[in-house]
Design a protein around this motif. Structure first.
Motif, PDB file in Angstrom:
ATOM      1  N   MET A  44       8.635  -6.604   3.499  1.00  0.00           N
ATOM      2  CA  MET A  44       7.790  -7.173   2.030  1.00  0.00           C
ATOM      3  C   MET A  44       6.511  -6.714   2.156  1.00  0.00           C
ATOM      4  N   ALA A  45       5.949  -6.840   3.141  1.00  0.00           N
ATOM      5  CA  ALA A  45       4.437  -6.149   3.361  1.00  0.00           C
ATOM      6  C   ALA A  45       4.309  -4.614   2.659  1.00  0.00           C
ATOM      7  N   LYS A  46       5.389  -3.976   2.856  1.00  0.00           N
ATOM      8  CA  LYS A  46       5.160  -2.602   2.307  1.00  0.00           C
ATOM      9  C   LYS A  46       5.232  -2.534   0.795  1.00  0.00           C
ATOM     10  N   ILE A  47       5.844  -3.592   0.378  1.00  0.00           N
ATOM     11  CA  ILE A  47       5.724  -3.753  -1.151  1.00  0.00           C
ATOM     12  C   ILE A  47       4.788  -4.845  -1.666  1.00  0.00           C
ATOM     13  N   GLU A  48       3.876  -5.202  -0.961  1.00  0.00           N
ATOM     14  CA  GLU A  48       2.718  -5.930  -1.348  1.00  0.00           C
ATOM     15  C   GLU A  48       3.282  -7.664  -1.542  1.00  0.00           C
ATOM     16  N   GLY A  49       4.235  -7.945  -0.608  1.00  0.00           N
ATOM     17  CA  GLY A  49       4.903  -9.162  -0.742  1.00  0.00           C
ATOM     18  C   GLY A  49       4.771  -9.741   0.683  1.00  0.00           C
ATOM     19  N   LYS A  50       5.284 -10.948   1.093  1.00  0.00           N
ATOM     20  CA  LYS A  50       5.338 -11.636   2.118  1.00  0.00           C
ATOM     21  C   LYS A  50       6.252 -12.543   2.213  1.00  0.00           C
ATOM     22  N   SER A  51       6.742 -12.909   3.544  1.00  0.00           N
ATOM     23  CA  SER A  51       8.047 -13.711   3.946  1.00  0.00           C
ATOM     24  C   SER A  51       7.498 -14.716   4.892  1.00  0.00           C
ATOM     25  N   ASN A  52       7.678 -16.024   4.664  1.00  0.00           N
ATOM     26  CA  ASN A  52       7.540 -16.925   5.805  1.00  0.00           C
ATOM     27  C   ASN A  52       8.496 -17.911   5.877  1.00  0.00           C
ATOM     28  N   ILE A  53       8.895 -18.815   6.968  1.00  0.00           N
ATOM     29  CA  ILE A  53       9.778 -19.774   7.215  1.00  0.00           C
ATOM     30  C   ILE A  53       9.228 -20.991   7.661  1.00  0.00           C
ATOM     31  N   VAL A  54       9.604 -22.147   7.058  1.00  0.00           N
ATOM     32  CA  VAL A  54       9.348 -23.661   7.338  1.00  0.00           C
ATOM     33  C   VAL A  54      10.314 -24.185   8.045  1.00  0.00           C
ATOM     34  N   ARG A  55      10.194 -24.775   9.287  1.00  0.00           N
ATOM     35  CA  ARG A  55      11.155 -25.192  10.243  1.00  0.00           C
ATOM     36  C   ARG A  55      10.953 -26.950   9.911  1.00  0.00           C
ATOM     37  N   PHE A  56      11.864 -27.420   9.303  1.00  0.00           N
ATOM     38  CA  PHE A  56      11.666 -28.951   9.063  1.00  0.00           C
ATOM     39  C   PHE A  56      12.414 -29.549  10.252  1.00  0.00           C
ATOM     40  N   GLY A  57      12.023 -30.877  10.516  1.00  0.00           N
ATOM     41  CA  GLY A  57      12.881 -31.882  11.222  1.00  0.00           C
ATOM     42  C   GLY A  57      13.830 -32.542  10.323  1.00  0.00           C
ATOM     43  N   GLY A  58      14.090 -33.834  10.804  1.00  0.00           N
ATOM     44  CA  GLY A  58      14.864 -34.594   9.914  1.00  0.00           C
ATOM     45  C   GLY A  58      14.188 -35.105   8.817  1.00  0.00           C
ATOM     46  N   ILE A  59      14.722 -35.028   7.272  1.00  0.00           N
ATOM     47  CA  ILE A  59      14.202 -35.321   6.511  1.00  0.00           C
ATOM     48  C   ILE A  59      14.747 -36.704   5.871  1.00  0.00           C
ATOM     49  N   ASP A  60      13.603 -37.792   5.555  1.00  0.00           N
ATOM     50  CA  ASP A  60      14.043 -38.928   5.234  1.00  0.00           C
ATOM     51  C   ASP A  60      14.601 -39.127   3.614  1.00  0.00           C
ATOM     52  N   ILE A  61      15.873 -38.722   3.560  1.00  0.00           N
ATOM     53  CA  ILE A  61      16.736 -38.832   2.230  1.00  0.00           C
ATOM     54  C   ILE A  61      18.084 -39.109   2.481  1.00  0.00           C
ATOM     55  N   GLY A  62      18.388 -40.232   1.908  1.00  0.00           N
ATOM     56  CA  GLY A  62      19.914 -40.710   2.079  1.00  0.00           C
ATOM     57  C   GLY A  62      20.568 -40.513   3.311  1.00  0.00           C
TER      58      GLY A  62
END
Length: 231
Positions: free
Chosen positions: A160-178
């Motif tokens: 992605m950097a070669k075409i002026e872009g980026k990539s990132n990842i978010v690692r979540f723990g347990g999310i309080d929903i339902g």
């Protein structure tokens, strides 16, 4: 839905791709109509990228085994049906892979891609998280897929950097929903902050990583889990 509604209300995003959300203005939804894992869907995805020219993509699609009120209990980490394993792989890994393939083949420039990972892509859930007897498991295929997604993020940060872009990842723990209340109490007991990840924290994190467009953040792995991975 919580994050998307807030972004739309604040004008931080203009469109949502093929997202099932109640009472959303149809003008704000781009319906791909076809499964992008198949040829017609992939061609439709390519056409949409050309027409819409997005600068930010957050892939929310995922296949999990959450501890909801009606959740099934797994008494072995391998005790899931083959079709569930395949579905988990297709949604968690193949879909982001095909989005990246489409971007790379067509040299779409300047896109910030955000992937949704999990702390279980790096570590196993605590053995007493699901029961005192330590005999209930989260299906291992989930962690396998999230681990593979992290590897994909590493490669994507280079291409992605070669075409002026980026990539990132978010690692979540347990999310309080339902979440089942008994499981929620078990999780909170094990968490250093004595709570699960709130929807507001999810919103703020994804806004910071995926919407605000920090120029030098590329290939990052961001953990949002209330410190659960260290406890």
């Amino acid at each position: 839905k919580f994050c998307i509604q807030k972004w739309l209300e604040k004008g931080e995003i203009e469109r949502v791709w093929n997202f099932d959300i109640n009472k959303l203005d149809k003008k704000k939804v781009i319906d791909i109509q076809h499964n992008i894992l198949e040829k017609k869907g992939y061609e439709c995805l390519s056409r949409i990228l050309i027409e819409e020219k997005p600068s930010k993509i957050i892939i929310f699609a995922g296949y999990d085994f959450p501890r909801s009120k009606e959740a099934k209990s797994y008494f072995s980490p391998y005790a899931i049906k083959m079709n569930e394993s395949i579905k988990s792989w297709e949604i968690n890994c193949m879909l982001p892979l095909l989005v990246l393939q489409c971007i790379h083949e067509n040299k779409y420039k300047g896109i910030t891609l955000t992937l949704i990972g999990s702390i279980y892509g790096e570590r196993l859930p605590k053995v007493n998280l699901y029961s005192d007897e330590e005999n209930i498991y989260k299906p291992v295929v989930y962690g396998m897929c999230k681990s593979a997604l992290e590897y994909l993020n590493k490669q994507a940060s280079i291409t992605m950097a070669k075409i002026e872009g980026k990539s990132n990842i978010v690692r979540f723990g347990g999310i309080d929903i339902g979440i089942d209340e008994k499981f929620k109490k078990r999780y909170e007991h094990l968490s250093p902050t004595k709570k699960m990840v709130s929807l507001n924290s999810v919103y703020k994190t994804l806004t910071f990583i995926g919407i605000k467009n920090i120029s030098d953040m590329n290939g990052a792995v961001i953990d949002v889990d209330s410190g659960m991975r260290h406890s």
